[in-house]
Every structure is written in structure tokens, then in C-alpha cells.
Write an enzyme that holds these catalytic residues in place. Structure first.
Site: not given
Length: 373
Positions: A10-11, A13-16, A35, A99, A123, A195
């Protein structure tokens, strides 16, 4: 706390967020793991704490456990040191590829297994399936968001333990799903760029690690045009940041980077987006990573991307005895850049990829690239 079958990266963001939601809706035992891959350097550009708060909120909304791991030292050693070394050598690396290989599908996978999970999920806009006894990495259904390019270093072990729950969705569908589920990340802006740089000026950031070293800007005929702060700040095809004003006897047209002589600290430029000095139809790669574990043949035809979101380019691939590739393209390619990734495809399937070592662009040949066969 029950042991999860799947740990979702889970970042914030919406994707994850939607990746986690879709697994929860399937009734699977899921946990989220955030992470941290870059230590806050005090610049005010690190969004990690904001992203972490959003990730905590999403896990709370979904009713799943939240875990945190700091991988910043692993990221520094496995990704950032390589990033700096490549730029110092005059090449243009792709840190997202490293990464994924060194952190997200290595240390994250190990952390998930330490929590008792059998699989991980992310995601990413990609898909995975099993075909004739082997795992395949497939493009995401949303071609504009497909991220298989950045995942080409994965192998059979990682794919066997990985889920991409949103790979079959379009981005517009995904945001609607997030909104309908009440996830606070549904309208969050997508992260872009590298990032660890964030919104700050790239040259200013790189200058903290690779000090400026002023040199000449020349045209392909070796006429001095201007000066630059260091060749490693620039990449092939770049227009911005050259600060070339009007040049006597030259048309008022934009200049583009067409070559770099790192040893002499000379930056070469030419006018015109499609300058002949940016064109090549052959490249040699470093040793290739095959997702299946082996090439389909010693010589074959497929399609390739030499940069993200590039249209598929037909090519012929010859596998050399040392594992490197000679790749011939059906048509000229613009600004193929050493240090970037060559990624091969057979339709929707990603075959794997390698770092670009050299091309037959005119200035690269002059400056010492190996001759094309």
C-alpha cells in the site's frame, strides 16, 4: 491478529488502494504493508509521511492490518548508488526498474513471507498468468497505464508469488471503484517522475551528488555553441535546460542533445526534433533477462520498447553467445539512450529486457560505440 495469505504493497495512492479493496472483496485474508524507500532529507519534497497516513486510512477503511517497513538503506545500496554511478558515466539509468527488482519484489516479498503470507500484491498495471507450465508477465489492459516495461526484470519465482489485482482495469474504472468504496485516495493525483527527487529541480538534486563541471556545447561539426554545467545532467533528445540563445548564422530553431563525450566533458547538440544525429536502427544490449528463463530462439522477430509508453516497434533479435543482444529495428528510432531499458514483447506478453549498451547513432559511432553487424 490472523496470518494474512496476501500482503498488499500500500503506497497511499489510488492504484494500491483499489488493489487491496479487490482482494478484500474476494474474502481473502489480506494485510497492507507500506514501504519507505527514501529517508526524508529535510528538503520538504519527501511525501512519504503524507502517503503513509493515506495508506493507514485506506487499511482502516478496509479493516485490514497495516504494517510498515523501512527499506531506505536497501534502496540506497540496491538502486540509488547504481543511479549515481550510471549518471557519472554519462548514461541515463531507469531507477524504477531496479526498485522493482531490488526492493518491491525482493525485500518486500521477503517481509511478506516473514509475516506468514504466501503471496504479495501490488497496484501495478500489469497481469500475470500461467501458460504451458510457466508464468507469464502480460501488459495491463489500460495500454496508456501499462507498467510491464518497469517489471521486465521479474522471474518465475516472483511471478508465481505475485498478484496484480487491477491489471484488467482502465484507470477511469479504477477511480470510480475507489470513489464508490469511499476510499479517500480516489481523487489523489498520480505520482510522476523519480520518487526520491519529487517536485524539486532535477539538476539541483543531482548536483548534490555530482558537482557541476562546466564544459563546451558543440554542434556535430565540432563548432563551439555554448557552455554547459556537466554532461551527466543531460540525456539524448533533451531540449530543456540547454540555455542556448541565438547563434549567429544559425536559424532560430530549438536545439536538442544528440551526443555526449564524457571523457572530454563535451555535450553535442543539433537543431531539429528529428535530427539525423538522434536516429539509429540498431542497438546492442547488456546481458538479457528472460522472464521465462531462456530466449525463444537464438534469432527471432518481436516488438520492442526502448522507453516507457513508446509504441511497439518491430525488430529482429539475435542472441549473442555472452547473453547480450543485437537488435535491428524495421525503421529508424529516435534518441535510443544507453543506460535505459530495452524491453521485448510478443503481443501482450513481456519476454524480458536488458539495459541498452550502445547504438549506431552517428555520433555514438564516432565516439566509440561498437560497430553494428
Amino acid at each position: 491478529m490472523s496470518t494474512p495469505d496476501i500482503v498488499v504493497g500500500v503506497s497511499g495512492g489510488v492504484d494500491s488502494s483499489v488493489a487491496a479493496l479487490m482482494l478484500v472483496q474476494q474474502g481473502l485474508p489480506v494485510a497492507g504493508l507500506f514501504m519507505q524507500n527514501w529517508a526524508d532529507d529535510g528538503s520538504g519534497h519527501c511525501r512519504a509521511e503524507d502517503d503513509r497516513r493515506d495508506a493507514v486510512a485506506v487499511c482502516g477503511r478496509l479493516g485490514i492490518p497495516f504494517h510498515f517497513r523501512d527499506f531506505s538503506s536497501e534502496y540506497w545500496e540496491g538502486v540509488f548508488e547504481h543511479f549515481l554511478a550510471e549518471y557519472a558515466a554519462g548514461r541515463t539509468p531507469n531507477p524504477d526498474v531496479l526498485c522493482n527488482r531490488e526492493v518491491k519484489f525482493k525485500h518486500f516479498l521477503e517481509a511478506a513471507r516473514d509475516l506468514g503470507a504466501e503471496r504479495i500484491a501490488t497496484g501495478h498495471y500489469a497481469q500475470v498468468d500461467q501458460h504451458r507450465g510457466r508464468w507469464r508477465l502480460l501488459r495491463g489492459a489500460d495500454r496508456g497505464k501499462d507498467q510491464s516495461y518497469f517489471l521486465h526484470q521479474l522471474g518465475q519465482e516472483q511471478l508465481a508469488a505475485t498478484l496484480f489485482p487491477i491489471g484488467h482495469l482502465e484507470k477511469s474504472q479504477l477511480r470510480r471503484i475507489a470513489r464508490d468504496a469511499g476510499l479517500q485516495t480516489h481523487a489523489k493525483k498520480d505520482s510522476t517522475g523519480i520518487c526520491f527527487i519529487g517536485e524539486r529541480d532535477f539538476r539541483e538534486f543531482l548536483g548534490q551528488y555530482l558537482p557541476a563541471r562546466r564544459g563546451e556545447i558543440r554542434d556535430p561539426d565540432d563548432q563551439v555553441i555554448a557552455t554547459h554545467p556537466g554532461v551527466f545532467y543531460f540525456t539524448l533528445g533533451q531540449r530543456e535546460g540547454l540555455n542556448i540563445g541565438g547563434v549567429r548564422g544559425r536559424p532560430a530553431a530549438p536545439w536538442f542533445v544528440v551526443g555526449k563525450d564524457v571523457a572530454r566533458n563535451i555535450l553535442y547538440v543539433d537543431q531539429g526534433h528529428d535530427s539525423a544525429y538522434l536516429q539509429s536502427n540498431w542497438l546492442r544490449s547488456e546481458p538479457m533477462h528472460w522472464i521465462s528463463g531462456a530466449p525463444p530462439a537464438t534469432e527471432f522477430e518481436c516488438s520492442a520498447q526502448t522507453r516507457y509508453r513508446q509504441p511497439d516497434e518491430p525488430c529482429t533479435v539475435r542472441v549473442r553467445d555472452d547473453g547480450t543482444l543485437d537488435v535491428h529495428f524495421a525503421g529508424p528510432q529516435r534518441a535510443v539512450t544507453p543506460g535505459q531499458s530495452l524491453v521485448l514483447y510478443d503481443g501482450m506478453e513481456c519476454l524480458g529486457g536488458a539495459v541498452i549498451a550502445a547504438t549506431n547513432a552517428p555520433l555514438e559511432r564516432r565516439l566509440g560505440a561498437p560497430p553494428s553487424p
